[in-house]
Design a protein around this motif. Sequence first.
Motif, PDB file in Angstrom:
ATOM      1  N   GLY A  63       0.814  -1.209   0.000  1.00  0.00           N
ATOM      2  CA  GLY A  63       0.000   0.000   0.000  1.00  0.00           C
ATOM      3  C   GLY A  63       0.847   1.257   0.000  1.00  0.00           C
ATOM      4  N   ALA A  64       1.926   1.259   0.787  1.00  0.00           N
ATOM      5  CA  ALA A  64       2.825   2.413   0.843  1.00  0.00           C
ATOM      6  C   ALA A  64       3.471   2.666  -0.522  1.00  0.00           C
ATOM      7  N   VAL A  65       3.885   1.592  -1.186  1.00  0.00           N
ATOM      8  CA  VAL A  65       4.488   1.734  -2.512  1.00  0.00           C
ATOM      9  C   VAL A  65       3.454   2.271  -3.504  1.00  0.00           C
ATOM     10  N   ALA A  66       2.234   1.783  -3.428  1.00  0.00           N
ATOM     11  CA  ALA A  66       1.172   2.244  -4.327  1.00  0.00           C
ATOM     12  C   ALA A  66       0.898   3.732  -4.152  1.00  0.00           C
ATOM     13  N   ILE A  67       0.968   4.216  -2.915  1.00  0.00           N
ATOM     14  CA  ILE A  67       0.788   5.654  -2.670  1.00  0.00           C
ATOM     15  C   ILE A  67       1.840   6.455  -3.428  1.00  0.00           C
ATOM     16  N   GLN A  68       3.096   6.006  -3.341  1.00  0.00           N
ATOM     17  CA  GLN A  68       4.168   6.742  -4.012  1.00  0.00           C
ATOM     18  C   GLN A  68       4.026   6.681  -5.532  1.00  0.00           C
ATOM     19  N   LEU A  69       3.562   5.556  -6.049  1.00  0.00           N
ATOM     20  CA  LEU A  69       3.342   5.447  -7.492  1.00  0.00           C
ATOM     21  C   LEU A  69       2.196   6.350  -7.926  1.00  0.00           C
ATOM     22  N   ARG A  70       1.161   6.449  -7.074  1.00  0.00           N
ATOM     23  CA  ARG A  70       0.051   7.368  -7.356  1.00  0.00           C
ATOM     24  C   ARG A  70       0.567   8.801  -7.449  1.00  0.00           C
ATOM     25  N   LEU A  71       1.401   9.202  -6.487  1.00  0.00           N
ATOM     26  CA  LEU A  71       1.941  10.560  -6.481  1.00  0.00           C
ATOM     27  C   LEU A  71       2.846  10.798  -7.687  1.00  0.00           C
ATOM     28  N   LEU A  72       3.592   9.767  -8.073  1.00  0.00           N
ATOM     29  CA  LEU A  72       4.461   9.885  -9.241  1.00  0.00           C
ATOM     30  C   LEU A  72       3.619  10.132 -10.499  1.00  0.00           C
ATOM     31  N   ALA A  73       2.531   9.387 -10.648  1.00  0.00           N
ATOM     32  CA  ALA A  73       1.652   9.583 -11.792  1.00  0.00           C
ATOM     33  C   ALA A  73       1.047  10.986 -11.774  1.00  0.00           C
ATOM     34  N   ASN A  74       0.671  11.454 -10.572  1.00  0.00           N
ATOM     35  CA  ASN A  74       0.100  12.794 -10.433  1.00  0.00           C
ATOM     36  C   ASN A  74       1.083  13.869 -10.874  1.00  0.00           C
ATOM     37  N   MET A  75       2.362  13.668 -10.607  1.00  0.00           N
ATOM     38  CA  MET A  75       3.361  14.643 -11.018  1.00  0.00           C
ATOM     39  C   MET A  75       3.650  14.557 -12.514  1.00  0.00           C
ATOM     40  N   LEU A  76       3.749  13.332 -13.015  1.00  0.00           N
ATOM     41  CA  LEU A  76       4.167  13.149 -14.407  1.00  0.00           C
ATOM     42  C   LEU A  76       3.095  13.583 -15.400  1.00  0.00           C
ATOM     43  N   ASP A  77       1.813  13.458 -15.034  1.00  0.00           N
ATOM     44  CA  ASP A  77       0.795  13.881 -16.000  1.00  0.00           C
ATOM     45  C   ASP A  77       0.932  15.374 -16.293  1.00  0.00           C
ATOM     46  N   GLY A  78       1.211  16.165 -15.252  1.00  0.00           N
ATOM     47  CA  GLY A  78       1.400  17.600 -15.463  1.00  0.00           C
ATOM     48  C   GLY A  78       2.674  17.915 -16.219  1.00  0.00           C
ATOM     49  N   LEU A  79       3.742  17.183 -15.922  1.00  0.00           N
ATOM     50  CA  LEU A  79       5.002  17.409 -16.632  1.00  0.00           C
ATOM     51  C   LEU A  79       4.859  17.121 -18.118  1.00  0.00           C
ATOM     52  N   VAL A  80       4.235  16.006 -18.440  1.00  0.00           N
ATOM     53  CA  VAL A  80       4.051  15.648 -19.853  1.00  0.00           C
ATOM     54  C   VAL A  80       3.139  16.661 -20.540  1.00  0.00           C
ATOM     55  N   ALA A  81       2.120  17.146 -19.812  1.00  0.00           N
ATOM     56  CA  ALA A  81       1.172  18.095 -20.401  1.00  0.00           C
ATOM     57  C   ALA A  81       1.809  19.454 -20.647  1.00  0.00           C
ATOM     58  N   VAL A  82       2.495  19.989 -19.636  1.00  0.00           N
ATOM     59  CA  VAL A  82       3.005  21.358 -19.732  1.00  0.00           C
ATOM     60  C   VAL A  82       4.394  21.387 -20.367  1.00  0.00           C
ATOM     61  N   GLU A  83       5.363  20.733 -19.726  1.00  0.00           N
ATOM     62  CA  GLU A  83       6.713  20.758 -20.266  1.00  0.00           C
ATOM     63  C   GLU A  83       6.827  19.971 -21.569  1.00  0.00           C
ATOM     64  N   GLY A  84       5.980  18.925 -21.721  1.00  0.00           N
ATOM     65  CA  GLY A  84       6.017  18.126 -22.940  1.00  0.00           C
ATOM     66  C   GLY A  84       5.129  18.652 -24.050  1.00  0.00           C
ATOM     67  N   GLY A  85       4.401  19.720 -23.769  1.00  0.00           N
ATOM     68  CA  GLY A  85       3.573  20.332 -24.810  1.00  0.00           C
ATOM     69  C   GLY A  85       2.404  19.475 -25.254  1.00  0.00           C
ATOM     70  N   LYS A  86       1.834  18.682 -24.328  1.00  0.00           N
ATOM     71  CA  LYS A  86       0.720  17.805 -24.696  1.00  0.00           C
ATOM     72  C   LYS A  86      -0.570  18.162 -23.956  1.00  0.00           C
ATOM     73  N   LYS A  87      -0.750  19.448 -23.670  1.00  0.00           N
ATOM     74  CA  LYS A  87      -1.974  19.868 -23.002  1.00  0.00           C
ATOM     75  C   LYS A  87      -3.175  19.614 -23.908  1.00  0.00           C
ATOM     76  N   SER A  88      -4.301  19.284 -23.265  1.00  0.00           N
ATOM     77  CA  SER A  88      -5.529  19.038 -24.020  1.00  0.00           C
ATOM     78  C   SER A  88      -6.680  19.790 -23.373  1.00  0.00           C
ATOM     79  N   ALA A  89      -7.790  19.877 -24.097  1.00  0.00           N
ATOM     80  CA  ALA A  89      -8.953  20.601 -23.578  1.00  0.00           C
ATOM     81  C   ALA A  89      -9.502  19.955 -22.315  1.00  0.00           C
ATOM     82  N   THR A  90      -9.382  18.633 -22.214  1.00  0.00           N
ATOM     83  CA  THR A  90      -9.924  17.921 -21.052  1.00  0.00           C
ATOM     84  C   THR A  90      -8.890  17.748 -19.939  1.00  0.00           C
ATOM     85  N   GLY A  91      -7.687  18.283 -20.146  1.00  0.00           N
ATOM     86  CA  GLY A  91      -6.633  18.126 -19.156  1.00  0.00           C
ATOM     87  C   GLY A  91      -7.005  18.616 -17.761  1.00  0.00           C
TER      88      GLY A  91
END
Length: 206
Positions: A63-91
């Motif tokens: 469970g502890a590991v899953a929490i950290q993976l959840r947080l990692l996904a939460n950070m990476l979606d924004g990085l890919v969207a903003v820094e990676g130039g992949k923002k979308s209307a539903t973002g």
Amino acid sequence: MDKMENRRPLKTRQAGWAQALARGLGRSGLTPNAISTIGILFAAAGAWAFVQAESAPLLWLGGAVAIQLRLLANMLDGLVAVEGGKKSATGPLFNELPDRAEDALLLIGAGYGCGMAELGYGATILAFGTAYIRATGGALGFAQDFVGPMAKQHRMFVLTVGALGALAMGDGFAVEIALWIIAVGAAVTCAVRSLRIAGLLKDAGQ
């Protein structure tokens, strides 16, 4: 309003490993919305681990590991969207709704795991309250306020420590304590954010 003002401030976004991982995910074809959805799967896995941990204590670690993976996904979606130039209307929608589902899964799952389901539900309601008040500030025209003491990253840190404590102790008492800390801290966070928005409204009305 600059949409960058509505991003949770995270120092790890500037880390080289995070930037490299985001670039790799961007090249793989994964969209930010897909990464947000994967975060829900991590949270669901964590919730399952917490619920089953009474009969298999090693799952507290899962469970502890899953929490950290959840947080990692939460950070990476924004990085890919903003820094990676992949923002979308539903973002913006996918940036919020998965967070709420993930909070609910992990906090409620932890509640059942430590034998205090009602505490898990209570912590979830108060966690939702912190997000609702933050979003209300944004709807009123202010930069969204991510102040604590029990913002998302703080809640997940406390729950991670609780899960590791449960692993060490062999029972769910540490998770129960963690949920109490999250519930009380989230209530304080709701009050603090509300007062800060009230102050901004008064200043704007002068």
